[in-house]
Design a protein around this motif. Sequence first.
Motif, PDB file in Angstrom:
ATOM      1  N   ARG A 109       0.811  -1.222   0.000  1.00 31.32           N
ATOM      2  CA  ARG A 109       0.000   0.000   0.000  1.00 31.32           C
ATOM      3  C   ARG A 109       0.845   1.272   0.000  1.00 31.32           C
ATOM      4  NH1 ARG A 109      -5.386  -0.805   0.816  1.00 31.32           N
ATOM      5  NH2 ARG A 109      -5.456   1.314   0.026  1.00 31.32           N
ATOM      6  N   ARG A 110       2.145   1.095  -0.190  1.00 29.67           N
ATOM      7  CA  ARG A 110       3.070   2.228  -0.393  1.00 29.67           C
ATOM      8  C   ARG A 110       2.988   3.253   0.748  1.00 29.67           C
ATOM      9  NH1 ARG A 110       2.007   3.750  -6.606  1.00 29.67           N
ATOM     10  NH2 ARG A 110       3.724   5.177  -6.144  1.00 29.67           N
ATOM     11  N   LEU A 111       2.973   2.748   1.950  1.00 26.28           N
ATOM     12  CA  LEU A 111       2.778   3.644   3.097  1.00 26.28           C
ATOM     13  C   LEU A 111       3.851   4.723   3.251  1.00 26.28           C
ATOM     14  CD1 LEU A 111       1.341   1.372   5.946  1.00 26.28           C
ATOM     15  CD2 LEU A 111       0.178   2.525   4.064  1.00 26.28           C
ATOM     16  N   PRO A 112       5.144   4.399   3.117  1.00 25.26           N
ATOM     17  CA  PRO A 112       6.133   5.488   3.290  1.00 25.26           C
ATOM     18  C   PRO A 112       5.980   6.592   2.254  1.00 25.26           C
ATOM     19  CG  PRO A 112       7.185   3.354   3.457  1.00 25.26           C
ATOM     20  CD  PRO A 112       5.785   3.103   2.960  1.00 25.26           C
ATOM     21  N   VAL A 267      17.871   4.452  -1.685  1.00 26.18           N
ATOM     22  CA  VAL A 267      17.278   5.457  -2.582  1.00 26.18           C
ATOM     23  C   VAL A 267      16.081   4.916  -3.369  1.00 26.18           C
ATOM     24  CG1 VAL A 267      19.428   6.768  -2.825  1.00 26.18           C
ATOM     25  CG2 VAL A 267      18.922   4.930  -4.457  1.00 26.18           C
ATOM     26  N   LEU A 268      15.807   3.647  -3.238  1.00 29.08           N
ATOM     27  CA  LEU A 268      14.708   3.080  -4.034  1.00 29.08           C
ATOM     28  C   LEU A 268      13.349   3.374  -3.403  1.00 29.08           C
ATOM     29  CD1 LEU A 268      16.226  -0.414  -4.939  1.00 29.08           C
ATOM     30  CD2 LEU A 268      15.819   1.510  -6.486  1.00 29.08           C
ATOM     31  N   PRO A 269      12.380   3.822  -4.212  1.00 23.54           N
ATOM     32  CA  PRO A 269      11.060   4.127  -3.639  1.00 23.54           C
ATOM     33  C   PRO A 269      10.236   2.874  -3.349  1.00 23.54           C
ATOM     34  CG  PRO A 269      11.063   4.521  -6.014  1.00 23.54           C
ATOM     35  CD  PRO A 269      12.473   4.134  -5.640  1.00 23.54           C
ATOM     36  N   ASN A 270      10.596   1.766  -4.004  1.00 28.17           N
ATOM     37  CA  ASN A 270       9.764   0.566  -3.834  1.00 28.17           C
ATOM     38  C   ASN A 270      10.284  -0.388  -2.755  1.00 28.17           C
ATOM     39  OD1 ASN A 270      11.928   0.127  -5.567  1.00 28.17           O
ATOM     40  ND2 ASN A 270      10.850  -1.347  -6.863  1.00 28.17           N
ATOM     41  N   VAL A 271      11.080   0.143  -1.836  1.00 27.16           N
ATOM     42  CA  VAL A 271      11.455  -0.663  -0.670  1.00 27.16           C
ATOM     43  C   VAL A 271      11.059   0.075   0.599  1.00 27.16           C
ATOM     44  CG1 VAL A 271      13.398  -2.148  -1.347  1.00 27.16           C
ATOM     45  CG2 VAL A 271      13.808   0.239  -0.830  1.00 27.16           C
ATOM     46  N   VAL A 272      10.678  -0.709   1.592  1.00 33.60           N
ATOM     47  CA  VAL A 272      10.441  -0.154   2.922  1.00 33.60           C
ATOM     48  C   VAL A 272      11.539  -0.713   3.809  1.00 33.60           C
ATOM     49  CG1 VAL A 272       8.841  -0.004   4.864  1.00 33.60           C
ATOM     50  CG2 VAL A 272       7.960  -0.020   2.523  1.00 33.60           C
ATOM     51  N   LEU A 273      12.259   0.160   4.469  1.00 33.03           N
ATOM     52  CA  LEU A 273      13.427  -0.251   5.247  1.00 33.03           C
ATOM     53  C   LEU A 273      13.207   0.037   6.732  1.00 33.03           C
ATOM     54  CD1 LEU A 273      16.117   1.345   2.899  1.00 33.03           C
ATOM     55  CD2 LEU A 273      15.381  -1.038   2.929  1.00 33.03           C
ATOM     56  N   LEU A 274      13.433  -0.960   7.553  1.00 30.52           N
ATOM     57  CA  LEU A 274      13.342  -0.782   9.004  1.00 30.52           C
ATOM     58  C   LEU A 274      14.660  -1.210   9.640  1.00 30.52           C
ATOM     59  CD1 LEU A 274       9.754  -2.191   9.709  1.00 30.52           C
ATOM     60  CD2 LEU A 274      10.458   0.194   9.555  1.00 30.52           C
ATOM     61  N   PRO A 275      14.958  -0.680  10.834  1.00 25.83           N
ATOM     62  CA  PRO A 275      16.245  -0.981  11.470  1.00 25.83           C
ATOM     63  C   PRO A 275      16.184  -2.167  12.441  1.00 25.83           C
ATOM     64  CG  PRO A 275      15.205   0.822  12.611  1.00 25.83           C
ATOM     65  CD  PRO A 275      14.228   0.382  11.554  1.00 25.83           C
ATOM     66  N   HIS A 276      15.922  -3.353  11.947  1.00 24.25           N
ATOM     67  CA  HIS A 276      15.910  -4.603  12.737  1.00 24.25           C
ATOM     68  C   HIS A 276      15.098  -4.446  14.032  1.00 24.25           C
ATOM     69  CE1 HIS A 276      18.305  -8.575  13.463  1.00 24.25           C
ATOM     70  NE2 HIS A 276      17.069  -8.646  13.954  1.00 24.25           N
ATOM     71  N   VAL A 277      13.800  -4.240  13.832  1.00 31.90           N
ATOM     72  CA  VAL A 277      12.918  -4.022  14.986  1.00 31.90           C
ATOM     73  C   VAL A 277      11.830  -5.099  15.108  1.00 31.90           C
ATOM     74  CG1 VAL A 277      13.287  -1.532  15.224  1.00 31.90           C
ATOM     75  CG2 VAL A 277      11.587  -2.352  13.584  1.00 31.90           C
ATOM     76  N   GLY A 278      12.068  -6.244  14.473  1.00 29.50           N
ATOM     77  CA  GLY A 278      11.044  -7.304  14.475  1.00 29.50           C
ATOM     78  C   GLY A 278      10.548  -7.644  15.870  1.00 29.50           C
ATOM     79  N   SER A 279      11.449  -7.749  16.816  1.00 30.82           N
ATOM     80  CA  SER A 279      11.047  -8.152  18.173  1.00 30.82           C
ATOM     81  C   SER A 279      10.931  -6.958  19.118  1.00 30.82           C
ATOM     82  CB  SER A 279      12.069  -9.140  18.739  1.00 30.82           C
ATOM     83  OG  SER A 279      13.338  -8.515  18.888  1.00 30.82           O
ATOM     84  N   ALA A 280      10.912  -5.745  18.542  1.00 24.75           N
ATOM     85  CA  ALA A 280      10.964  -4.549  19.390  1.00 24.75           C
ATOM     86  C   ALA A 280       9.599  -4.152  19.945  1.00 24.75           C
ATOM     87  CB  ALA A 280      11.598  -3.385  18.633  1.00 24.75           C
ATOM     88  N   THR A 281       9.036  -5.015  20.772  1.00 26.80           N
ATOM     89  CA  THR A 281       7.886  -4.599  21.583  1.00 26.80           C
ATOM     90  C   THR A 281       8.307  -4.762  23.047  1.00 26.80           C
ATOM     91  OG1 THR A 281       6.873  -6.792  21.787  1.00 26.80           O
ATOM     92  CG2 THR A 281       6.194  -5.438  19.894  1.00 26.80           C
TER      93      THR A 281
END
Length: 310
Positions: A109-112, A267-281
């Motif tokens: 859904r291209r959120l960023p 720089v790619l618009p079709n990637v969403v990048l997160l900083p290794h937060v899978g377990s970050a709750t």
Amino acid sequence: MKVLVAGPLEPFLRRTDVPPEIEVELLPEGAPISAGDAVAIVAMLTRHLGAAELDRLPGLRVIANFAVGYDNVDVEEARRRGITVTNTPGVLTEATAELTWALILAVTRRLPEGEALARGGAWTGWAPTQLLGVGLGGRVLGLLGAGRIARSVARRAPAFGMRIAYWSRTRRSEWEAESGAEWRELDELLAVADVLSLHLSLGPGSERIIDERALRRMKPGAVLVNTARGGLVDEAALVTALEGGWIRGAGLDVYAHEPTIPAALRVLPNVVLLPHVGSATEEARQGMWDLAWENVVRVIGGEAARTPVG
Ligand code: DGY
């Protein structure tokens, strides 16, 4: 008995009843190991523990890895030395599955892009073809791996109307029956998945399993999601695939050489990048600490670890 707590884990330690016979030494992130008399170490996934590091810890009895993945530890070497290695399975399953879905939705859904438009002040109003994404209903969620996290991701798929296909070395017939997941050969899975989500541990058999050949087999409209380990993907090949439109997009939480994220990906618009937060709750991280600490206390007290590796 000295226990090394390696990394910024003091907030958890402060909430822990440390038995009087245990002396905790904090080892800052990146600092070399000096406490040769330690019997246990709680280590984060950013700390490599191989032969050279273990040489400095001759009295070590347990490595409690503060992660479910343990590719940072030379488990064979530890075993040769009689050191128990433990990880934190179970407690971060739901958090990581939730983040996987967050990435699936963010890419499809291209959120960023939408958020940047809304926040940036350049939005001129509703438009019928603005930021069109793709729906998930009727599409195939392809899972690489069928462990706890993969199965938890799969459990949410029916809510989005997705069918589930998976590949893992070991088939799980019982799970197939209860979830409707269909096992496919790896190449076949790559070709049918609309969303391909990676849930393998990183090791000799899985390193760069998503390479140029694999990416070329994927559908042009497919989305790759990785919340497992960056080393599963050939990042250079992924950049080529994203630039060339071999696949629609990617959602990544992990990278081959963290914290480095290749500039070409950023720089790619079709990637969403997160900083290794899978377990970050809050819940998952507390659960990881509790389990790691329990493993330490059990092993140095002469009991079996609750969650040994292997
Ligand atoms: C793990 O536990 O392996 C995760 O990557 C930590 O977030």
